[in-house]
Design a protein around this motif. Structure first.
Motif, PDB file in Angstrom:
ATOM      1  N   PRO A 183     -66.918   0.228 -15.703  1.00  0.00           N
ATOM      2  CA  PRO A 183     -66.096  -0.439 -14.873  1.00  0.00           C
ATOM      3  C   PRO A 183     -64.878  -0.705 -15.620  1.00  0.00           C
ATOM      4  O   PRO A 183     -64.819  -1.024 -16.681  1.00  0.00           O
ATOM      5  CB  PRO A 183     -66.980  -1.716 -14.857  1.00  0.00           C
ATOM      6  CG  PRO A 183     -68.284  -1.600 -15.301  1.00  0.00           C
ATOM      7  CD  PRO A 183     -68.175  -0.333 -16.324  1.00  0.00           C
ATOM      8  N   THR A 184     -63.894  -0.787 -14.800  1.00  0.00           N
ATOM      9  CA  THR A 184     -62.461  -1.152 -15.165  1.00  0.00           C
ATOM     10  C   THR A 184     -62.307  -2.497 -15.446  1.00  0.00           C
ATOM     11  O   THR A 184     -61.633  -2.877 -16.701  1.00  0.00           O
ATOM     12  CB  THR A 184     -61.473  -0.715 -14.349  1.00  0.00           C
ATOM     13  OG1 THR A 184     -61.530  -1.167 -13.130  1.00  0.00           O
ATOM     14  CG2 THR A 184     -61.511   0.895 -14.062  1.00  0.00           C
ATOM     15  N   SER A 185     -63.133  -3.454 -15.012  1.00  0.00           N
ATOM     16  CA  SER A 185     -62.990  -4.814 -15.255  1.00  0.00           C
ATOM     17  C   SER A 185     -63.563  -5.052 -16.694  1.00  0.00           C
ATOM     18  O   SER A 185     -63.050  -6.006 -17.521  1.00  0.00           O
ATOM     19  CB  SER A 185     -64.008  -5.546 -14.306  1.00  0.00           C
ATOM     20  OG  SER A 185     -65.293  -5.171 -14.433  1.00  0.00           O
ATOM     21  N   LEU A 186     -64.536  -4.449 -17.167  1.00  0.00           N
ATOM     22  CA  LEU A 186     -64.623  -4.452 -18.914  1.00  0.00           C
ATOM     23  C   LEU A 186     -63.489  -4.268 -19.627  1.00  0.00           C
ATOM     24  O   LEU A 186     -63.158  -5.227 -20.565  1.00  0.00           O
ATOM     25  CB  LEU A 186     -65.828  -3.611 -19.176  1.00  0.00           C
ATOM     26  CG  LEU A 186     -67.341  -3.934 -18.689  1.00  0.00           C
ATOM     27  CD1 LEU A 186     -68.250  -2.852 -19.103  1.00  0.00           C
ATOM     28  CD2 LEU A 186     -67.772  -5.360 -19.079  1.00  0.00           C
ATOM     29  N   GLU A 188     -60.315  -4.224 -18.531  1.00  0.00           N
ATOM     30  CA  GLU A 188     -59.304  -5.380 -18.494  1.00  0.00           C
ATOM     31  C   GLU A 188     -59.578  -6.657 -19.113  1.00  0.00           C
ATOM     32  O   GLU A 188     -58.767  -7.254 -19.843  1.00  0.00           O
ATOM     33  CB  GLU A 188     -59.101  -5.450 -17.035  1.00  0.00           C
ATOM     34  CG  GLU A 188     -58.397  -4.279 -16.318  1.00  0.00           C
ATOM     35  CD  GLU A 188     -58.797  -4.374 -14.735  1.00  0.00           C
ATOM     36  OE1 GLU A 188     -59.113  -5.411 -14.562  1.00  0.00           O
ATOM     37  OE2 GLU A 188     -58.124  -3.421 -14.145  1.00  0.00           O
ATOM     38  N   ALA A 189     -60.906  -7.134 -18.950  1.00  0.00           N
ATOM     39  CA  ALA A 189     -61.332  -8.161 -19.871  1.00  0.00           C
ATOM     40  C   ALA A 189     -61.052  -8.318 -21.198  1.00  0.00           C
ATOM     41  O   ALA A 189     -60.597  -9.393 -21.962  1.00  0.00           O
ATOM     42  CB  ALA A 189     -62.896  -8.532 -19.524  1.00  0.00           C
ATOM     43  N   ARG A 191     -59.009  -6.443 -23.038  1.00  0.00           N
ATOM     44  CA  ARG A 191     -57.530  -6.483 -23.322  1.00  0.00           C
ATOM     45  C   ARG A 191     -56.845  -7.778 -23.027  1.00  0.00           C
ATOM     46  O   ARG A 191     -55.997  -8.099 -23.885  1.00  0.00           O
ATOM     47  CB  ARG A 191     -56.745  -5.365 -22.196  1.00  0.00           C
ATOM     48  CG  ARG A 191     -57.002  -3.814 -22.513  1.00  0.00           C
ATOM     49  CD  ARG A 191     -55.940  -2.988 -21.613  1.00  0.00           C
ATOM     50  NE  ARG A 191     -56.408  -1.725 -21.987  1.00  0.00           N
ATOM     51  CZ  ARG A 191     -57.141  -0.939 -20.753  1.00  0.00           C
ATOM     52  NH1 ARG A 191     -57.535  -1.465 -19.847  1.00  0.00           N
ATOM     53  NH2 ARG A 191     -57.392   0.318 -21.215  1.00  0.00           N
ATOM     54  N   GLU A 294     -68.237   1.077  -9.493  1.00  0.00           N
ATOM     55  CA  GLU A 294     -67.954  -0.310  -9.260  1.00  0.00           C
ATOM     56  C   GLU A 294     -67.276  -0.649  -8.076  1.00  0.00           C
ATOM     57  O   GLU A 294     -66.835   0.406  -7.390  1.00  0.00           O
ATOM     58  CB  GLU A 294     -66.890  -0.390 -10.292  1.00  0.00           C
ATOM     59  CG  GLU A 294     -66.015  -1.840 -10.392  1.00  0.00           C
ATOM     60  CD  GLU A 294     -65.092  -1.953 -11.314  1.00  0.00           C
ATOM     61  OE1 GLU A 294     -64.453  -3.005 -11.520  1.00  0.00           O
ATOM     62  OE2 GLU A 294     -64.536  -0.968 -11.733  1.00  0.00           O
TER      63      GLU A 294
END
Length: 294
Positions: A183-186, A188-189, A191, A294
């Motif tokens: 997931p890209t959310s991982l 982004e979080a 970063r 996702e």
């Protein structure tokens, strides 16, 4: 032969009848067929284990032996006198473990980069990478040997480890897994928390890739452990031989001790069985990955 065909035909008819007229019969028929296929696949391994406990004369007897014999100790003595199994086993372990570890590292990094980062020429580079998979390995065997010779890597394990540690199949495998399961959310979080890209990959992404690591690692482990052609071309000294090369030396025109050879083959196969059974759970989940997005 005719009796066997008739028996198979009767079994098929009975299974069709069970699947059609009995509740739950389709499930039973499916599992029965899969069980028979699994049994057929296991018979060669079972016979290899059985033959490793018999002498050559007993192996050639008719009807063939289908149960374990009493010659395991004799075969072990003959095998130890003929070849240096511990040294060949150590050589195979060094090459296979080193190669598999580097493949998992570099291929996961390459697959992650192709899946996550949007850099110029990404699609073209990936297309070129896939195109290399269409070329048979034997087409490049002569240039590969010339390169290894120019590098001075004849009789050196580096020739069997370094050239393929970032192979196209491994990068493609990891890229497909990253696209469907990271997931890209991982990222982004991570970063937002101030993690560097290296920290994100090794601390956040790598644990998510565990099923892909297991499946790719098993496939690469089996391929390298069983590899015969490359070690045959590179390793000229007896003390550098791997297990497949050692098994070849046990075949002689003057007579082959098949009992000792089957025992050596068993020693070569057992690590593969142990590795697969140890990672089978992750291996199957890695093969079936892709349903979660996702």
């Amino acid at each position: 032969m005719i009796t066997l065909l008739i028996l198979i035909l009767i079994t098929v008819v009975v299974l069709i009848a069970i699947a059609k007229f009995i509740p739950g019969g389709r499930k039973f028929s499916t599992y029965f067929i899969l069980g028979c296929i699994a049994l057929i696949m296991l018979i060669p391994f079972y016979m290899m284990f059985v033959m490793s406990t018999h002498t050559t004369n007993e192996i050639y007897s008719f009807p063939p032996a289908v149960w374990f014999g009493q010659s395991l100790g004799e075969n072990f003595t003959n095998m130890a006198a003929a070849v240096n199994i511990p040294r060949a086993f150590l050589n195979s372990c060094i090459i296979t473990i080193s190669y598999t570890t580097l493949v998992l590292l570099f291929c996961s990094m390459g697959g992650y980069a192709f899946a996550v980062y949007d850099f110029p020429g990404r699609k073209k580079l990936f297309a070129i990478l896939l195109a290399t998979m269409m070329i048979p390995w034997t087409a490049g065997i002569i240039p590969w040997f010339i390169m290894m010779s120019r590098f001075g890597w004849i009789n050196d394990f580096k020739a069997l480890i370094i050239p393929g540690c970032a192979n196209a199949f491994g990068i493609f495998w990891m890229r497909q897994y990253c696209q469907n399961n990271v997931p890209t959310s991982l990222m982004e979080a991570a970063r937002i928390d101030g993690c560097s890209e290296w920290t994100i990959f090794f601390r956040v992404i790598a644990p998510v890739l565990l099923p892909a690591y297991a499946s790719l690692g098993i496939m690469q482990f089996v391929n390298v452990w069983n590899d015969f052609m490359q070690p045959l071309m590179i390793l000229r000294k007896d003390e550098l031989q791997t297990l497949p090369l050692l098994l070849k030396t046990m075949v002689s025109d003057r007579g082959t001790d098949y009992g000792a050879m089957m025992l050596a083959s068993t020693c070569a196969v057992l690590p593969l069985l142990i590795a697969f059974l140890s990672a089978s759970k992750f291996f199957m989940s890695g093969l079936t990955a892709g349903a979660i997005k996702e």
